[in-house]
Write a protein that holds these residues in place. Structure first.
Motif, PDB file in Angstrom:
ATOM      1  N   ALA A   1      13.267  10.880 -10.179  1.00  7.84           N
ATOM      2  CA  ALA A   1      12.128  10.677  -9.289  1.00  7.84           C
ATOM      3  C   ALA A   1      11.945  11.342  -8.116  1.00  7.84           C
ATOM      4  CB  ALA A   1      12.205   9.152  -9.089  1.00  7.84           C
ATOM      5  N   VAL A   2      10.792  11.478  -7.738  1.00  9.85           N
ATOM      6  CA  VAL A   2      10.659  12.304  -6.461  1.00  9.85           C
ATOM      7  C   VAL A   2      10.341  11.486  -5.342  1.00  9.85           C
ATOM      8  CG1 VAL A   2      10.207  14.291  -7.551  1.00  9.85           C
ATOM      9  CG2 VAL A   2       8.349  13.015  -6.683  1.00  9.85           C
ATOM     10  N   VAL A   3       9.753  10.048  -5.651  1.00 13.68           N
ATOM     11  CA  VAL A   3       9.462   9.250  -4.618  1.00 13.68           C
ATOM     12  C   VAL A   3       9.650   7.667  -5.121  1.00 13.68           C
ATOM     13  CG1 VAL A   3       6.916   9.110  -5.375  1.00 13.68           C
ATOM     14  CG2 VAL A   3       7.423   8.565  -3.054  1.00 13.68           C
ATOM     15  N   LEU A   4      10.075   6.673  -4.229  1.00 12.94           N
ATOM     16  CA  LEU A   4      10.033   5.453  -4.599  1.00 12.94           C
ATOM     17  C   LEU A   4       9.295   4.613  -3.701  1.00 12.94           C
ATOM     18  CD1 LEU A   4      11.452   2.978  -5.705  1.00 12.94           C
ATOM     19  CD2 LEU A   4      13.574   3.165  -4.138  1.00 12.94           C
ATOM     20  N   MET A   5       8.397   4.141  -4.151  1.00 14.65           N
ATOM     21  CA  MET A   5       7.323   3.552  -3.353  1.00 14.65           C
ATOM     22  C   MET A   5       7.442   1.886  -3.615  1.00 14.65           C
ATOM     23  SD  MET A   5       4.208   5.836  -4.691  1.00 14.65           S
ATOM     24  CE  MET A   5       4.535   5.466  -6.423  1.00 14.65           C
ATOM     25  N   LEU A   6       6.961   1.181  -2.317  1.00 17.82           N
ATOM     26  CA  LEU A   6       6.867  -0.354  -2.794  1.00 17.82           C
ATOM     27  C   LEU A   6       5.844  -0.752  -1.715  1.00 17.82           C
ATOM     28  CD1 LEU A   6       8.415  -1.589   0.392  1.00 17.82           C
ATOM     29  CD2 LEU A   6      10.240  -0.686  -0.611  1.00 17.82           C
ATOM     30  N   GLU A   7       5.544  -1.982  -1.616  1.00 16.22           N
ATOM     31  CA  GLU A   7       4.741  -2.747  -0.421  1.00 16.22           C
ATOM     32  C   GLU A   7       5.462  -4.016  -0.169  1.00 16.22           C
ATOM     33  OE1 GLU A   7       1.447  -5.312  -3.130  1.00 16.22           O
ATOM     34  OE2 GLU A   7       1.241  -3.154  -3.045  1.00 16.22           O
TER      35      GLU A   7
ATOM     36  N   LEU B   1       2.620  -0.417   2.948  1.00 15.88           N
ATOM     37  CA  LEU B   1       3.070   0.350   1.820  1.00 15.88           C
ATOM     38  C   LEU B   1       4.284   1.530   2.355  1.00 15.88           C
ATOM     39  CD1 LEU B   1      -0.448   1.458   0.524  1.00 15.88           C
ATOM     40  CD2 LEU B   1       1.113  -0.171   0.071  1.00 15.88           C
ATOM     41  N   MET B   2       5.204   1.499   1.739  1.00 21.52           N
ATOM     42  CA  MET B   2       6.427   2.161   2.158  1.00 21.52           C
ATOM     43  C   MET B   2       6.790   3.186   1.025  1.00 21.52           C
ATOM     44  SD  MET B   2       8.579  -0.599   4.496  1.00 21.52           S
ATOM     45  CE  MET B   2       9.251   0.386   5.565  1.00 21.52           C
ATOM     46  N   ASP B   3       7.270   4.327   1.530  1.00 23.76           N
ATOM     47  CA  ASP B   3       7.704   5.444   0.634  1.00 23.76           C
ATOM     48  C   ASP B   3       8.957   5.858   0.895  1.00 23.76           C
ATOM     49  OD1 ASP B   3       5.273   5.331  -0.712  1.00 23.76           O
ATOM     50  OD2 ASP B   3       4.538   7.070   0.343  1.00 23.76           O
ATOM     51  N   LEU B   4       9.784   6.372  -0.098  1.00 27.05           N
ATOM     52  CA  LEU B   4      11.244   7.064   0.161  1.00 27.05           C
ATOM     53  C   LEU B   4      11.226   8.209  -0.556  1.00 27.05           C
ATOM     54  CD1 LEU B   4      14.367   6.902   1.279  1.00 27.05           C
ATOM     55  CD2 LEU B   4      14.785   5.818  -0.747  1.00 27.05           C
ATOM     56  N   ALA B   5      11.241   9.460   0.091  1.00 26.19           N
ATOM     57  CA  ALA B   5      11.280  10.702  -0.900  1.00 26.19           C
ATOM     58  C   ALA B   5      12.684  10.836  -1.436  1.00 26.19           C
ATOM     59  CB  ALA B   5      11.139  11.834   0.257  1.00 26.19           C
TER      60      ALA B   5
ATOM     61  N   GLU C   1       7.307   9.337 -10.270  1.00 27.34           N
ATOM     62  CA  GLU C   1       7.078   8.167  -9.372  1.00 27.34           C
ATOM     63  C   GLU C   1       7.718   6.731  -9.705  1.00 27.34           C
ATOM     64  OE1 GLU C   1       3.039   9.959  -7.587  1.00 27.34           O
ATOM     65  OE2 GLU C   1       2.898   8.029  -8.434  1.00 27.34           O
ATOM     66  N   VAL C   2       8.451   6.202  -8.807  1.00 26.66           N
ATOM     67  CA  VAL C   2       9.026   4.915  -9.253  1.00 26.66           C
ATOM     68  C   VAL C   2       8.333   3.977  -8.179  1.00 26.66           C
ATOM     69  CG1 VAL C   2      11.196   3.557  -9.384  1.00 26.66           C
ATOM     70  CG2 VAL C   2      11.194   5.777 -10.102  1.00 26.66           C
ATOM     71  N   THR C   3       8.003   2.724  -8.494  1.00 27.86           N
ATOM     72  CA  THR C   3       7.518   1.642  -7.747  1.00 27.86           C
ATOM     73  C   THR C   3       8.253   0.538  -8.016  1.00 27.86           C
ATOM     74  OG1 THR C   3       5.296   2.550  -8.098  1.00 27.86           O
ATOM     75  CG2 THR C   3       5.452   0.231  -7.248  1.00 27.86           C
ATOM     76  N   LEU C   4       8.846  -0.025  -6.704  1.00 27.01           N
ATOM     77  CA  LEU C   4       9.647  -1.181  -6.487  1.00 27.01           C
ATOM     78  C   LEU C   4       8.366  -2.377  -6.749  1.00 27.01           C
ATOM     79  CD1 LEU C   4      12.106  -2.970  -6.396  1.00 27.01           C
ATOM     80  CD2 LEU C   4      12.036  -2.435  -3.990  1.00 27.01           C
TER      81      LEU C   4
ATOM     82  N   ALA D   1      19.484   4.300  -6.752  1.00 29.51           N
ATOM     83  CA  ALA D   1      20.565   5.314  -7.378  1.00 29.51           C
ATOM     84  C   ALA D   1      19.734   5.502  -8.820  1.00 29.51           C
ATOM     85  CB  ALA D   1      21.652   4.328  -7.846  1.00 29.51           C
ATOM     86  N   SER D   2      18.995   4.390  -9.346  1.00 29.21           N
ATOM     87  CA  SER D   2      18.125   4.437 -10.766  1.00 29.21           C
ATOM     88  C   SER D   2      17.269   5.461 -10.446  1.00 29.21           C
ATOM     89  CB  SER D   2      17.771   3.048 -11.033  1.00 29.21           C
ATOM     90  OG  SER D   2      16.889   3.131 -12.025  1.00 29.21           O
ATOM     91  N   ALA D   3      16.567   5.454  -9.525  1.00 32.71           N
ATOM     92  CA  ALA D   3      15.419   6.271  -9.104  1.00 32.71           C
ATOM     93  C   ALA D   3      15.960   7.895  -9.075  1.00 32.71           C
ATOM     94  CB  ALA D   3      14.762   6.123  -7.939  1.00 32.71           C
ATOM     95  N   LYS D   4      16.939   7.990  -8.356  1.00 31.62           N
ATOM     96  CA  LYS D   4      17.614   9.550  -8.500  1.00 31.62           C
ATOM     97  C   LYS D   4      18.190   9.926  -9.884  1.00 31.62           C
ATOM     98  CE  LYS D   4      19.475   9.752  -3.846  1.00 31.62           C
ATOM     99  NZ  LYS D   4      20.491   9.869  -3.090  1.00 31.62           N
TER     100      LYS D   4
END
Length: 187
Positions: free
Chosen positions: A135-141, A179-183, A101-104, A128-131
């Motif tokens: 990572a399976v998800v990139l999260m942020l708020e 809260l937002m997520d990107l698979a 899990e990556v959080t911006l 690109a870094s998360a991939k």
């Protein structure tokens, strides 16, 4: 300052951006950039992170990516002549990764350089870094009132996954954090 090279996931992205004529380069930042990052924070955010908080973002769980003027950029470009530029640093992004899990945590650009494609460039580099890190998800708020950032995230495929009511301070009260997520799909 010694600027380390950017990992290979960013090299292709950077080459694409340079082909578009953007006078910038993506670099991995080190703790020596904390004062410049703090200055950018104070210019871009109503409630900026402190130097101490920024310094804490350099460790094994974190990656800090900077957007700097290219060494060969034309001095007549808007970015190069920006009086607010901080030693050539136009913006940065901070991510934390725990397992897959990556959080911006922060994405910051000089206000005068916003709406020029640089936020998208930083966000694409974060994805690109998360991939690259499996990572399976990139999260942020994001602040509810930050419509430009929300639109950028939605265009990148992020979906709203929740809210933190009254999370961010504003003049005269508080506002929600979206809260937002990107698979992240591994290709």
């Amino acid at each position: 300052m010694n600027t380390p090279s950017v990992d290979s996931p960013f090299a292709a992205l950077l080459a694409t951006q340079l082909n578009l004529g953007l006078p910038v380069e993506l670099v991995s930042l080190t703790p020596t950039y904390v004062p410049q990052m703090a200055q950018l924070e104070s210019l871009a955010h109503s409630h900026p992170m402190s130097e101490g908080n920024l310094a804490d973002c350099f460790g094994h769980l974190y990656r800090v990516l900077g957007l700097k003027l290219s060494a060969g950029s034309d001095a007549n470009t808007d970015a190069a002549s920006d009086p607010d530029s901080v030693d050539g640093l136009l913006g940065f992004a901070i991510v934390q990764q725990i397992v897959d899990e990556v959080t911006l945590l922060d994405i910051c650009l000089l206000p005068s350089q916003q709406s020029k494609g640089y936020g998208k460039l930083l966000l694409n580099a974060v994805v690109a870094s998360a991939k690259a890190s499996a990572a399976v998800v990139l999260m942020l708020e994001v602040r509810e009132s930050n419509l430009a950032a929300r639109a950028l995230y939605q265009k990148a495929g992020f979906i709203e996954s929740g809210r933190r009511k009254g999370y961010y301070p504003i003049a005269g009260g508080k506002e929600d954090a979206i809260l937002m997520d990107l698979a992240i799909t591994q290709e």
